[in-house]
Design a protein around this motif. Structure first.
Motif, short mmCIF file in Angstrom:
data_model
loop_
_atom_site.label_atom_id
_atom_site.label_comp_id
_atom_site.label_asym_id
_atom_site.label_seq_id
_atom_site.Cartn_x
_atom_site.Cartn_y
_atom_site.Cartn_z
N GLU A 55 0.69 -1.44 -0.26
CA GLU A 55 0.04 0.00 -0.04
C GLU A 55 0.67 1.18 -0.01
N LYS A 56 1.88 1.38 1.01
CA LYS A 56 2.79 2.52 0.85
C LYS A 56 3.50 2.52 -0.46
N ASP A 57 4.04 1.48 -0.96
CA ASP A 57 4.77 1.57 -2.23
C ASP A 57 3.99 2.28 -3.49
N HIS A 58 2.63 1.89 -3.40
CA HIS A 58 1.86 2.24 -4.33
C HIS A 58 1.22 3.59 -4.28
N VAL A 59 1.32 4.11 -2.98
CA VAL A 59 0.84 5.62 -2.77
C VAL A 59 2.04 6.26 -3.13
N ASN A 60 3.39 5.78 -2.95
CA ASN A 60 4.45 6.63 -3.56
C ASN A 60 4.48 6.44 -4.81
N TRP A 61 4.34 5.29 -5.50
CA TRP A 61 4.17 5.25 -6.94
C TRP A 61 3.22 6.32 -7.53
N VAL A 62 1.98 6.47 -7.05
CA VAL A 62 1.14 7.67 -7.49
C VAL A 62 1.80 8.90 -7.48
#
Length: 362
Positions: A55-62
């Motif tokens: 979840e954290k990685d995909h928030v950073n990805w966005v």
């Protein structure tokens, strides 16, 4: 099988070993439960870590995509959904539990769509269609990212629920293990002590009887008619010999000493024909003499019986000797009286001879 002292001790040891083996087996089972719980906890902890990290990685990805749009440059993040850190973990899992599998599978579609959106945004940036890129980005963020976040939260809640259940089960197992060890620590020594007590009692009681018999013989009146109780057997009934002329036929007796191989007057057909070398191999003997102490008792009785016979013989001989002595004394007295009578006759004869001589001289 004769229940000998050796067999009793062996049985005691076997029972203790049996309880110890049972204790060890149950301990291993409970230990394996704890190990399984620990493995499940490690697996669930690993899942929680990757779910949070995903979840954290995909928030950073966005956020990376947002910065690329703002800076009007190509997004350099991972666009292949199988190569991001969450994707690498995701496609290695093998979920079998239905409720978990349902949520797990539903994550894949929005995850693929999210990474595919990155490719489209890069294309829009390359074409300098920044407004369209911003609009598309907002749509992606509000749909795919939100859906992934919601699904990951559901997955985390399910994992947390399983974790709580495993923790409760593990605590219960620990309590059971502690209780089991405490009970086993009490029961096993107690059972061993009880078995040892009965075995020691079964050994000591006959020995005490033999000791008391010996003390009674060596001290006090020394009653040689007393015997230690040893089981008697109707051997004719057991062996079905049909030998009616046998003194022990149809009666409860110690046939091995009275008519068997250890008797002076053997009547047992098995011994007479040589089928049995001695009575120790006979089933009648084994039925009566169940252990070494029974064997000591029966041989002790035989020993005392022989001493009694010897004493009786000596007593009878003493009585006969006394009677003979009285007869000899009476005969001696008669002989003495006869000798005295003969002496008187000789004196009378001598006196008569002297008178006769005197008459002749005159």
């Amino acid at each position: 099988m004769r229940f000998t002292i050796k067999n009793k001790i062996l049985l005691n040891n076997l029972l203790v070993i049996f309880f110890l083996i049972g204790f060890i087996v149950l301990s291993i089972v409970m230990f394996n439960k704890l190990v399984n719980d620990a493995n499940d906890m490690r697996e669930l902890t690993n899942k929680r870590y990757f779910l949070l990290k995903g979840e954290k990685d995909h928030v950073n990805w966005v956020l990376g995509v947002s910065n690329a749009i703002l800076l009007k440059k190509k997004f350099e993040g991972e666009l292949n959904h199988t190569l991001c850190s969450f994707g690498k973990w995701y496609y290695k899992q093998n979920i079998t539990e239905e409720a978990e599998k349902k949520i797990f599978i539903s994550i894949e579609a929005p995850h693929i769509a999210l990474h595919a959106a990155g490719k489209k945004i890069n294309a829009l940036i390359k074409e300098q269609k920044f407004k369209e890129a911003v609009s598309f980005f907002n749509n992606v963020k509000n749909t795919h990212l939100a859906k992934i976040g919601n699904l990951l939260k559901q997955y985390r809640d399910l994992v947390n629920k399983k974790t709580s259940a495993i923790l409760a089960h593990s605590k219960q197992t620990q309590k059971t293990v502690i209780t089991f060890f405490v009970i086993a620590g009490i029961i096993i020594p107690l059972i061993s002590a009880i078995l040892s007590f009965f075995i020691i009692s079964s050994i000591s009681k006959p020995l005490v009887k033999v000791t008391n018999m010996l003390k009674d013989i060596t001290e006090g009146d020394g009653d040689l008619t007393k015997r230690i109780d040893v089981k008697t057997i109707n051997c004719s009934s057991v062996m079905n010999c049909g030998k009616r002329e046998c003194p022990d036929f149809g009666v409860e007796a110690h046939c091995w000493f009275e008519v068997g191989s250890w008797s002076a007057d053997i009547h047992c057909p098995k011994i007479l024909t040589g089928e049995y070398e001695d009575c120790s191999v006979c089933q009648v003997y084994k039925m009566a003499i169940r252990n070494e102490l029974d064997e000591i008792s029966t041989w002790f009785n035989s020993f005392v019986g022989k001493i009694e016979d010897i004493v009786v013989e000596v007593k009878d001989a003493a009585v006969n000797l006394a009677a003979s002595t009285e007869e000899i004394s009476a005969s001696a007295q008669n002989l003495s009286a006869s000798a005295q009578g003969q002496a008187a006759s000789v004196e009378e004869t001598s006196a008569s001879m002297e008178e006769f001589n005197s008459s002749v001289v005159q």
